[in-house]
Design a protein around this motif. Structure first.
Motif, PDB file in Angstrom:
ATOM      1  N   VAL A  82      -6.041  94.630  46.705  1.00  0.00           N
ATOM      2  CA  VAL A  82      -6.462  95.230  45.442  1.00  0.00           C
ATOM      3  C   VAL A  82      -7.260  94.187  44.662  1.00  0.00           C
ATOM      4  N   LYS A  86     -10.216  96.570  40.436  1.00  0.00           N
ATOM      5  CA  LYS A  86      -9.576  97.853  40.769  1.00  0.00           C
ATOM      6  C   LYS A  86      -8.087  97.838  40.419  1.00  0.00           C
ATOM      7  N   TRP A  93     -10.392 104.953  41.604  1.00  0.00           N
ATOM      8  CA  TRP A  93     -10.487 104.380  42.948  1.00  0.00           C
ATOM      9  C   TRP A  93      -9.984 105.444  43.923  1.00  0.00           C
ATOM     10  N   TYR A  96      -8.254 104.543  47.234  1.00  0.00           N
ATOM     11  CA  TYR A  96      -7.010 103.774  47.206  1.00  0.00           C
ATOM     12  C   TYR A  96      -5.943 104.465  48.037  1.00  0.00           C
ATOM     13  N   ARG A 153      -1.952  98.558  39.851  1.00  0.00           N
ATOM     14  CA  ARG A 153      -1.761  98.777  41.279  1.00  0.00           C
ATOM     15  C   ARG A 153      -1.255  97.497  41.944  1.00  0.00           C
ATOM     16  N   GLY A 155      -0.939  97.706  45.731  1.00  0.00           N
ATOM     17  CA  GLY A 155      -1.283  97.822  47.141  1.00  0.00           C
ATOM     18  C   GLY A 155      -0.130  98.267  48.015  1.00  0.00           C
TER      19      GLY A 155
END
Length: 360
Positions: A82, A86, A93, A96, A153, A155
């Motif tokens: 990430v 983002k 995104w 993602y 985020r 990941g």
């Protein structure tokens, strides 16, 4: 063979920063995120203008730095990278697609872990029976019955190594004392980037001032975690229905004084000293979200960090430190900006040093 100049680490660090990915460095090579293995030399932590660093100098202005390091701790799972641009949920995104992972130890349904979503109906953002699912930072989003990391985020979805969906509450006691000459088995030490050394004792028992900052030096009790071999505060999880004040006292006793294996006489002595110190007015250093390598998009760590200072040196300073429970080692360490510690613990110590007008 490709020959690299003496500044090859710097070049790679700059390249990773430009790409917007978190990075971690060891003295011998770029290391797997989170920690160096026991066979490697101590980690070099690099201060940089960029906030994209898996380092102990994580500041809260950069969301989820350690929580974005690619390799998830205790597993072979790799997060979806990430980049910085983002990280924020507000940034669209559409591509993602985070990896989903919940550790087997969590899936085995220990008493400290939630069941899978769908098999129970948790009441998020509220006190759910004895389990506190409220965040220190206010209300968080819940989408399709699943809580969303309030910062950014990571990941990775699922719970990883964390037991609770949503916030997982911890407490971190920061026990400090003045840098003085103590008689007994307490090593007066300081940590730098590459090695451990003994701090020179003042034979007169006078307070020691740092030669550069000219500020008095504070020491704190630190443990070396067994799971990742990083030095940390002796904290732990808040049990359901438990007061944070009791968690602070319990975790310090178990991890720094090995109270679980103490004799009845030793347990009574430990309880007396600990109660005296933790019964004092502690300094709340931090309360909220923690950039922890175990965090995911759906489970995250939050903590209350409180500083208890042994001003007179006659409470815990006179107790022999002994590693217990999750701790592999324990000792008094000088507070210094060169410290490389687990998660956001270095930041907590920086706040303590500044609040108490001590060296940092």
């Amino acid at each position: 063979m490709i020959r690299l100049g003496g500044n090859w680490l710097v070049r790679i660090r700059i390249a990773l920063t430009v790409l917007g990915f978190p990075y971690c460095l060891c003295t011998s090579r770029i290391r797997p995120p989170i920690s160096c293995s026991a066979a490697q030399v101590p980690a070099i932590t690099v201060k940089s203008v960029s906030t994209s660093a898996c380092s102990a100098f994580t500041m809260f202005s950069a969301p989820n730095v350690k929580a974005r390091c690619l390799q998830y701790p205790g597993s072979e799972i790799q997060r979806v990278p990430v980049p910085d641009d983002k990280v924020d949920w507000k940034i669209d995104w559409h591509m993602y697609s985070p990896v989903s992972y919940t550790a087997p130890v969590v899936l085995n349904k220990p008493v400290w872990a939630d069941p899978d979503i769908g098999s129970f109906s948790p009441r998020f953002n509220s006190l759910d029976g004895k389990v506190d699912r409220r965040s220190h930072e206010g209300e968080y989003r819940v989408e399709n019955g699943i809580p969303i990391n309030p910062h950014s985020r990571t990941g990775l979805t699922g719970r990883g190594l964390l037991g609770r969906w949503g916030p997982n509450h911890a407490a971190d006691p920061i026990v400090t004392r003045d840098e003085r000459s103590y008689v007994g088995s307490f090593p007066l030490v300081f940590i730098d980037i590459t090695s451990w050394e003994r701090w020179k004792r003042d034979s007169a028992g006078l307070r020691v001032f740092h030669p550069v900052s000219k500020m008095p030096v504070l020491q704190f009790v630190s443990i070396k975690r067994k799971d990742c071999l990083e030095w940390a505060l002796p904290g732990g999880m808040v049990d359901p229905g438990e007061l944070v004040s009791l968690t602070l006292q319990r975790e310090f006793s178990e991890e720094a004084l090995n109270s679980l294996d103490a004799s009845p006489e030793e347990t009574e002595r430990i309880h007396e000293r600990i109660t005296a110190l933790f019964g004092s007015q502690g300094l709340e250093v931090y309360k909220g979200y923690v950039d922890d390598p175990r965090n995911t998009d759906n489970s995250w760590m939050e903590t209350v960090a409180v500083n208890f200072h042994d001003e007179t040196g006659n409470s815990v300073s006179e107790l022999p430190l002994q590693a217990g429970d999750d701790a592999g080692q324990v000792q008094w360490i000088d507070i210094d900006s060169a410290l490389s510690l687990y998660a956001s613990h270095s930041h907590f110590l920086e706040v303590v040093a500044k609040k108490r007008n001590a060296h940092w």
